[in-house]
Design a protein around this motif. Structure first.
Motif, mmCIF file in Angstrom:
data_model
loop_
_atom_site.group_PDB
_atom_site.id
_atom_site.type_symbol
_atom_site.label_atom_id
_atom_site.label_comp_id
_atom_site.label_asym_id
_atom_site.label_seq_id
_atom_site.Cartn_x
_atom_site.Cartn_y
_atom_site.Cartn_z
ATOM 1 N N GLU A 189 -21.985 -13.802 4.693
ATOM 2 C CA GLU A 189 -23.631 -13.583 3.484
ATOM 3 C C GLU A 189 -23.564 -15.033 3.448
ATOM 4 O O GLU A 189 -25.071 -15.442 3.151
ATOM 5 N N GLN A 227 -31.182 -6.383 11.694
ATOM 6 C CA GLN A 227 -29.431 -6.332 10.727
ATOM 7 C C GLN A 227 -29.015 -5.331 10.263
ATOM 8 O O GLN A 227 -29.861 -4.801 9.762
ATOM 9 N N ARG A 228 -28.148 -4.795 10.561
ATOM 10 C CA ARG A 228 -27.705 -3.765 10.117
ATOM 11 C C ARG A 228 -26.705 -3.346 9.047
ATOM 12 O O ARG A 228 -25.495 -4.668 8.501
ATOM 13 N N ARG A 229 -26.179 -2.252 8.096
ATOM 14 C CA ARG A 229 -25.216 -2.480 7.240
ATOM 15 C C ARG A 229 -23.976 -1.783 8.085
ATOM 16 O O ARG A 229 -23.994 -1.038 8.912
ATOM 17 N N PHE A 273 -24.246 -5.547 4.962
ATOM 18 C CA PHE A 273 -25.220 -6.125 5.586
ATOM 19 C C PHE A 273 -24.397 -6.764 6.640
ATOM 20 O O PHE A 273 -23.167 -7.571 5.945
ATOM 21 N N SER A 282 -26.860 -11.664 10.196
ATOM 22 C CA SER A 282 -28.654 -11.449 10.501
ATOM 23 C C SER A 282 -29.529 -12.071 11.039
ATOM 24 O O SER A 282 -27.978 -12.845 12.234
#
Length: 198
Positions: free
Chosen positions: A47, A96-98, A104, A107
């Protein structure tokens, strides 16, 4: 030689063969399992990598200018964003997936930037780790999916044989730059050099 002795020899040879085969198989299995080491998980704080990338290049008051973006990415920002948008819309890898914990993942900007940096600078895959916060194998995967996605999405438009209009545009550009009749770049292979005659 009697029939019983040849049977005994054949039986003994089969036993020896089976023993050798079993030993070889066990050696292969042991070697394969010992090479498959589990990699330690490294918390890279992806992140923060996305935030840094966004703040450096994509905000209104970004850290680096448009000129530096072009210099570092070897393309203008609008083209880059068009590529990111096209890939994230059409190639599942770039969405973008969890993950399993609900966080997350990387990106699309991080994935495309990793691929572009590897292509633009020709560096090793682990060089993007510190800035973009993704590992070597992920960077290589980004590069692989990026090239496949670009071919799939933009191949018909950009990766085709030039049509007469394209050639004329290239000839005109060459004329303006002092290279009349030239298509593409000069590689100097046809020139004889003093220190490199072949």
């Amino acid at each position: 030689m009697s029939s019983s002795s040849s049977d005994e020899v054949e039986e003994r040879l089969n036993e020896i063969f089976d023993d050798i085969l079993e030993d070889t198989y066990n050696d292969i299995v042991e070697a394969k399992t010992s090479k498959q080491r589990k990699q330690a998980y490294i918390e890279r704080n992806r992140e923060a990598g996305h935030s840094r990338l966004w703040d450096d290049y994509f905000t209104e008051d970004s850290t680096f200018s448009t000129y530096l973006f072009r210099r570092r990415f070897r393309m203008n920002k609008d083209l880059f964003l068009r590529l990111v948008h096209g890939l994230s819309e059409n190639v599942p890898f770039f969405r973008q997936r969890r993950d399993a914990t609900g966080r997350f993942g990387l990106s699309p900007l991080q994935k495309c930037t990793a691929a572009i940096r590897l292509l633009a600078y020709g560096t090793a895959a682990d060089t993007v780790d510190k800035y973009l916060r993704l590992g070597e194998s992920t960077a290589l995967s980004c590069l692989h999916h990026f090239t496949d996605g670009i071919i799939q999405l933009f191949g018909d438009e950009y990766l085709r044989r030039p049509i007469p209009e394209d050639l004329q545009r290239l000839f005109d550009m060459g004329d303006k730059r002092g290279f009349p009749g030239m298509v593409g770049s000069i590689d100097c292979m046809h020139w004889e050099w003093k220190n490199c005659p072949t």
